[in-house]
Design a protein around this motif. Structure first.
Motif, PDB file in Angstrom:
ATOM      1  N   THR A 185      -2.832  -5.604 -11.086  1.00 43.87           N
ATOM      2  CA  THR A 185      -3.203  -4.555 -10.129  1.00 43.87           C
ATOM      3  C   THR A 185      -3.104  -3.218 -10.866  1.00 43.87           C
ATOM      4  O   THR A 185      -2.349  -3.114 -11.834  1.00 43.87           O
ATOM      5  N   SER A 186      -3.839  -2.230 -10.371  1.00 44.05           N
ATOM      6  CA  SER A 186      -3.920  -1.001 -11.185  1.00 44.05           C
ATOM      7  C   SER A 186      -2.600  -0.245 -11.249  1.00 44.05           C
ATOM      8  O   SER A 186      -2.455   0.657 -12.055  1.00 44.05           O
ATOM      9  N   GLY A 187      -1.618  -0.639 -10.455  1.00 45.84           N
ATOM     10  CA  GLY A 187      -0.283  -0.059 -10.632  1.00 45.84           C
ATOM     11  C   GLY A 187      -0.267   1.445 -10.516  1.00 45.84           C
ATOM     12  O   GLY A 187       0.003   2.149 -11.481  1.00 45.84           O
ATOM     13  N   HIS A 324     -16.914  -5.773   7.305  1.00 49.00           N
ATOM     14  CA  HIS A 324     -15.834  -4.972   6.743  1.00 49.00           C
ATOM     15  C   HIS A 324     -14.711  -5.936   6.355  1.00 49.00           C
ATOM     16  O   HIS A 324     -14.322  -6.782   7.149  1.00 49.00           O
ATOM     17  N   ALA A 325     -14.205  -5.821   5.132  1.00 50.51           N
ATOM     18  CA  ALA A 325     -13.182  -6.777   4.689  1.00 50.51           C
ATOM     19  C   ALA A 325     -12.015  -6.047   4.060  1.00 50.51           C
ATOM     20  O   ALA A 325     -12.160  -4.945   3.522  1.00 50.51           O
ATOM     21  N   TRP A 326     -10.865  -6.667   4.159  1.00 44.93           N
ATOM     22  CA  TRP A 326      -9.664  -6.112   3.550  1.00 44.93           C
ATOM     23  C   TRP A 326      -9.004  -7.191   2.693  1.00 44.93           C
ATOM     24  O   TRP A 326      -9.054  -8.380   3.037  1.00 44.93           O
ATOM     25  N   MET A 328      -6.359  -7.817  -1.170  1.00 42.69           N
ATOM     26  CA  MET A 328      -5.584  -7.271  -2.289  1.00 42.69           C
ATOM     27  C   MET A 328      -5.633  -8.260  -3.444  1.00 42.69           C
ATOM     28  O   MET A 328      -5.745  -9.467  -3.215  1.00 42.69           O
ATOM     29  N   THR A 329      -5.485  -7.747  -4.657  1.00 44.56           N
ATOM     30  CA  THR A 329      -5.407  -8.601  -5.837  1.00 44.56           C
ATOM     31  C   THR A 329      -4.383  -9.711  -5.583  1.00 44.56           C
ATOM     32  O   THR A 329      -4.608 -10.867  -5.925  1.00 44.56           O
ATOM     33  N   GLU A 330      -3.274  -9.369  -4.965  1.00 43.59           N
ATOM     34  CA  GLU A 330      -2.191 -10.317  -4.689  1.00 43.59           C
ATOM     35  C   GLU A 330      -2.601 -11.421  -3.719  1.00 43.59           C
ATOM     36  O   GLU A 330      -1.875 -12.381  -3.542  1.00 43.59           O
ATOM     37  N   GLY A 417       2.287  -3.089   1.586  1.00 41.41           N
ATOM     38  CA  GLY A 417       2.296  -1.647   1.296  1.00 41.41           C
ATOM     39  C   GLY A 417       1.264  -0.905   2.136  1.00 41.41           C
ATOM     40  O   GLY A 417       1.110   0.303   2.037  1.00 41.41           O
ATOM     41  N   ASP A 418       0.545  -1.640   2.970  1.00 42.70           N
ATOM     42  CA  ASP A 418      -0.412  -1.013   3.878  1.00 42.70           C
ATOM     43  C   ASP A 418       0.224  -0.862   5.263  1.00 42.70           C
ATOM     44  O   ASP A 418       1.113  -1.627   5.641  1.00 42.70           O
ATOM     45  N   VAL A 419      -0.280   0.135   5.986  1.00 45.51           N
ATOM     46  CA  VAL A 419       0.179   0.362   7.352  1.00 45.51           C
ATOM     47  C   VAL A 419      -0.994   0.014   8.264  1.00 45.51           C
ATOM     48  O   VAL A 419      -2.124   0.440   8.006  1.00 45.51           O
ATOM     49  N   ASP A 432      -3.496   3.286   6.891  1.00 43.50           N
ATOM     50  CA  ASP A 432      -3.244   3.973   5.621  1.00 43.50           C
ATOM     51  C   ASP A 432      -2.532   3.085   4.618  1.00 43.50           C
ATOM     52  O   ASP A 432      -2.014   2.042   4.987  1.00 43.50           O
ATOM     53  N   ARG A 433      -2.465   3.553   3.360  1.00 40.67           N
ATOM     54  CA  ARG A 433      -1.484   3.043   2.419  1.00 40.67           C
ATOM     55  C   ARG A 433      -0.178   3.705   2.828  1.00 40.67           C
ATOM     56  O   ARG A 433      -0.170   4.895   3.166  1.00 40.67           O
ATOM     57  N   ALA A 434       0.940   3.007   2.801  1.00 44.29           N
ATOM     58  CA  ALA A 434       2.205   3.606   3.224  1.00 44.29           C
ATOM     59  C   ALA A 434       2.468   4.912   2.479  1.00 44.29           C
ATOM     60  O   ALA A 434       2.980   5.877   3.051  1.00 44.29           O
ATOM     61  N   ALA A 521      -9.622   2.896 -11.169  1.00 45.47           N
ATOM     62  CA  ALA A 521     -10.426   1.924 -11.910  1.00 45.47           C
ATOM     63  C   ALA A 521     -11.074   0.895 -10.994  1.00 45.47           C
ATOM     64  O   ALA A 521     -11.984   0.184 -11.399  1.00 45.47           O
ATOM     65  N   THR A 522     -10.607   0.803  -9.740  1.00 43.80           N
ATOM     66  CA  THR A 522     -11.239  -0.151  -8.825  1.00 43.80           C
ATOM     67  C   THR A 522     -12.015   0.579  -7.725  1.00 43.80           C
ATOM     68  O   THR A 522     -12.272   0.021  -6.662  1.00 43.80           O
ATOM     69  N   GLY A 523     -12.342   1.849  -7.980  1.00 44.67           N
ATOM     70  CA  GLY A 523     -13.247   2.571  -7.081  1.00 44.67           C
ATOM     71  C   GLY A 523     -12.598   3.173  -5.851  1.00 44.67           C
ATOM     72  O   GLY A 523     -13.279   3.583  -4.923  1.00 44.67           O
TER      73      GLY A 523
HETATM   74  P1  ADP Z   1      -5.870  -2.094  -6.918  1.00 45.22           P
HETATM   75  O1  ADP Z   1      -4.571  -1.860  -6.175  1.00 45.22           O
HETATM   76  O2  ADP Z   1      -5.704  -2.685  -8.265  1.00 45.22           O
HETATM   77  O3  ADP Z   1      -6.824  -0.968  -6.836  1.00 45.22           O
HETATM   78  P2  ADP Z   1      -6.615  -3.982  -4.882  1.00 45.22           P
HETATM   79  O4  ADP Z   1      -8.012  -4.354  -4.607  1.00 45.22           O
HETATM   80  O5  ADP Z   1      -5.632  -5.057  -5.016  1.00 45.22           O
HETATM   81  O6  ADP Z   1      -6.692  -3.214  -6.179  1.00 45.22           O
HETATM   82  O7  ADP Z   1      -6.129  -2.957  -3.782  1.00 45.22           O
HETATM   83  C1  ADP Z   1      -5.670  -3.412  -2.549  1.00 45.22           C
HETATM   84  C2  ADP Z   1      -5.536  -2.271  -1.588  1.00 45.22           C
HETATM   85  O8  ADP Z   1      -6.788  -1.688  -1.305  1.00 45.22           O
HETATM   86  C3  ADP Z   1      -5.031  -2.691  -0.236  1.00 45.22           C
HETATM   87  O9  ADP Z   1      -3.629  -2.841  -0.222  1.00 45.22           O
HETATM   88  C4  ADP Z   1      -5.503  -1.542   0.645  1.00 45.22           C
HETATM   89  O10 ADP Z   1      -4.640  -0.420   0.572  1.00 45.22           O
HETATM   90  C5  ADP Z   1      -6.811  -1.166   0.012  1.00 45.22           C
HETATM   91  N1  ADP Z   1      -7.915  -1.763   0.765  1.00 45.22           N
HETATM   92  C6  ADP Z   1      -8.615  -2.864   0.479  1.00 45.22           C
HETATM   93  N2  ADP Z   1      -9.570  -3.078   1.391  1.00 45.22           N
HETATM   94  C7  ADP Z   1      -9.485  -2.088   2.305  1.00 45.22           C
HETATM   95  C8  ADP Z   1     -10.191  -1.755   3.509  1.00 45.22           C
HETATM   96  N3  ADP Z   1     -11.218  -2.458   3.955  1.00 45.22           N
HETATM   97  N4  ADP Z   1      -9.771  -0.662   4.175  1.00 45.22           N
HETATM   98  C9  ADP Z   1      -8.740   0.083   3.759  1.00 45.22           C
HETATM   99  N5  ADP Z   1      -8.060  -0.173   2.639  1.00 45.22           N
HETATM  100  C10 ADP Z   1      -8.414  -1.242   1.914  1.00 45.22           C
END
Ligand code: ADP
Length: 546
Positions: A185-187, A324-326, A328-330, A417-419, A432-434, A521-523
């Motif tokens: 993960t981009s850390g 719409h999708a959510w 994480m690398t994990e 780590g997401d809210v 949000d991200r926390a 790096a992941t946009g």
């Molecule tokens: P990196 O952390 O390496 O950029 P990840 O793809 O693993 O790559 O990132 C995961 C995070 O991206 C999630 O924990 C969340 O915060 C955010 N994310 C992914 N998809 C969505 C989405 N549809 N809406 C909001 N946040 C998102």
């Protein structure tokens, strides 16, 4: 008593075997890094993957060894994945958009033995190779004719390298829990963290991904994964597409709006997936050229929140359904997808968009919950938000070579780590991200909501909301805006547009216009850099409050 069913380990090479046997002639088309389009099929791709496996074995690569790939989405990169995993070695996708020092750190941490790279990255590798002592050989994904002169250790053109074996080879046999892939993960804080997928998790994840309420992939689809194979396992598509026997279109290194449009149009793509920044470029290109998307049926948008305006444009102007999708690398990475349940199926217009702003519901194989900071369950009322936690067979249980990271709770849940909120229908919505949420007077303001709203303004291309220190309220929102090319707008225009669409106390205290917003790096919008950039920013009214 055990069941009397066959033991059929879930191994990745079974996917490419299936594709070659039952969908052997289905095409895999790539915009090659060398330039021209290249066409192959699943039968040929499997044959060449076997050559990769055979050649790696000849070179002494064994079960458990890590093989790095620094490469775009191409047929060769896919062959490498299946070849590497077919002998029980591990593909380690390295994101070329990381800083060179991060790439060095990651390759050393993973102790990769071989590095397979696209031509594009030879100059970068030449600069850092002396810091990569574990790499024994560099394989450049090209043929002899395009092979550059390079001093990289034991460098060889991929075609020559696999050309030296005959392909008379069989996949290795091993346990389905054997590691298959690795992705860091981009850390955003501290060092990157390695996620180690297994054969079992990759196969199960692909089965989850192809289901009708997820990506609904089938052999009738032509799939364009714009999301790179180095970004969170390509959202599973390099496995899902062959699993269902879909035609595959690979974008190589060109992901600008015009290039993606060319692929969508020329190859009649029906299904595609990428982060919002990619679609921003495509939609801007379409607006300019008047291009249409008659073949495209579905687009999966994730990685960051998909703005309402983007969903609306895709659906109402171009007739393309947004999912719409959510994830994480994990999580391999899919966590939830926003497909319509029967109770929402008849919704239209704004009512439908309201649902689509949510990140959706999880497929079978992902459990999900929200808790407060003390770990108590929160109600699923669509309002109360808390820490989002997940578990499942394709969710990480540890990072590579990191013991006892607290995000992996003893209870078995992974704290994302997401809210987020959960609603009574089981739809999750990220607020949000926390670490990004704006804390104003003890209450939380969702940056995602503010950004979504701001990009709905017809002149706004991109928006980022960040918390800026305030002497009275702790933090207040500052809105950072990039306008569409050639457009002019004032702070007052933007605020007037947002007025009444959001709680008064959520309204940004100020708006600044910039030429560019930094991305990771992941946009994703790089909030850390933005906060740093505006750390001394004086909000109007802040002085009076001092
Ligand atoms: P990196 O952390 O390496 O950029 P990840 O793809 O693993 O790559 O990132 C995961 C995070 O991206 C999630 O924990 C969340 O915060 C955010 N994310 C992914 N998809 C969505 C989405 N549809 N809406 C909001 N946040 C998102």
């Amino acid at each position: 008593m055990l069941g009397l069913m066959q033991d059929w380990p879930l191994l990745m090479h079974r996917i490419i075997d299936h594709a070659a046997t039952f969908h052997g002639a289905r095409k895999v088309i790539t915009r090659s890094v060398e330039g021209p389009f290249h066409t192959t099929d699943y039968a040929q791709l499997r044959g060449r993957s076997l050559k990769v496996a055979q050649r790696l074995t000849k070179d002494g690569i064994k079960l458990g060894d890590r093989v790095a790939t620094l490469a775009w989405n191409t047929w060769r990169h896919m062959e490498a994945w299946y070849g590497i995993t077919g002998i029980g070695a591990i593909y380690h996708t390295v994101n070329p958009r990381l800083f060179p020092e991060q790439i060095v750190w990651i390759v050393n941490h993973a102790e990769d033995r071989v590095l397979i790279a696209d031509l594009t990255f030879v100059p970068l590798l030449e600069k850092i190779a002396d810091k990569l002592p574990s790499i024994e050989r560099y394989i450049i994904l090209t043929d002899a004719a395009h092979m550059p002169k390079t001093a990289l250790k034991n460098a060889v053109a991929y075609e020559q390298w696999i050309g030296a074996v005959d392909g008379d080879f069989g996949w290795a046999a091993f346990d389905e829990n054997t590691a298959a892939g690795m992705c860091y993960t981009s850390g955003t804080t501290g060092h990157p963290k390695g996620v180690l997928y297994s054969h079992r998790s990759n196969v199960l994840h692909s089965m989850m991904a192809m289901a009708p309420d997820a990506m609904a992939a089938s052999s009738r689809d032509t799939i364009l994964p714009v999301v790179p194979m180095f970004h969170a396992n390509c959202w599973g598509l390099a496995l899902t597409a062959p699993m269902v026997g879909a035609t595959l279109v690979m974008p190589g290194g060109k992901m600008d709006g015009a290039s993606i449009y060319e692929l969508l149009d020329t190859f009649k793509v029906t299904f595609t997936a990428a982060v919002p920044t990619i679609w921003l470029m495509l939609l801007q290109d379409l607006e300019k050229t008047g291009g249409k998307l008659p073949h495209l049926k579905r687009v999966v948008i994730g990685g960051s929140a998909c703005p309402r305006a983007m969903t609306k444009t895709f659906q109402e102007i171009y007739g393309v359904e947004v999912i719409h999708a959510w994830g994480m690398t994990e999580m391999s990475p899919l966590g939830s997808l926003c497909t319509m349940k029967p109770e929402h199926a008849t919704l239209e217009g704004d009512a439908k968009l309201d649902i689509q702003m949510k990140q959706g519901h999880p497929p079978f194989g992902v459990e999900m919950n929200i808790t407060d900071d003390e770990g108590h369950d929160l109600p699923w009322d669509g309002k109360k938000f808390g820490r989002l936690k997940v578990r499942g067979p394709a969710v990480a249980r540890s990072y590579y070579k990191v013991d006892n990271d607290p995000v992996f709770e003893v209870s078995g849940w992974f704290d994302t780590g997401d809210v987020a909120t959960m609603d009574p229908h089981g739809y999750m919505q990220i607020t949000d991200r926390a670490k990004d949420v704006i804390k104003s007077c003890g209450e939380w303001i969702s940056t995602i909501d503010l950004e979504n709203l701001a990009v709905g303004h017809p002149k706004v291309a991109e928006a980022a909301a960040i918390g800026v220190k305030h002497p009275k309220w702790d933090e207040r929102p500052l809105l950072v805006i990039v306008l569409k090319k050639g457009e002019v707008a004032s702070k007052e225009d933007i605020l007037a547009f947002m007025q009444d669409k959001v709680a008064k106390w959520w309204m940004p205290d100020d708006v600044v216009f910039v030429d560019e917003i930094p991305h990771t790096a992941t946009g994703k919008i790089q909030k850390i850099t933005l906060r740093q950039q505006f750390k001394d920013y004086r909000l109007p009214g802040a002085q009076a409050a001092e």
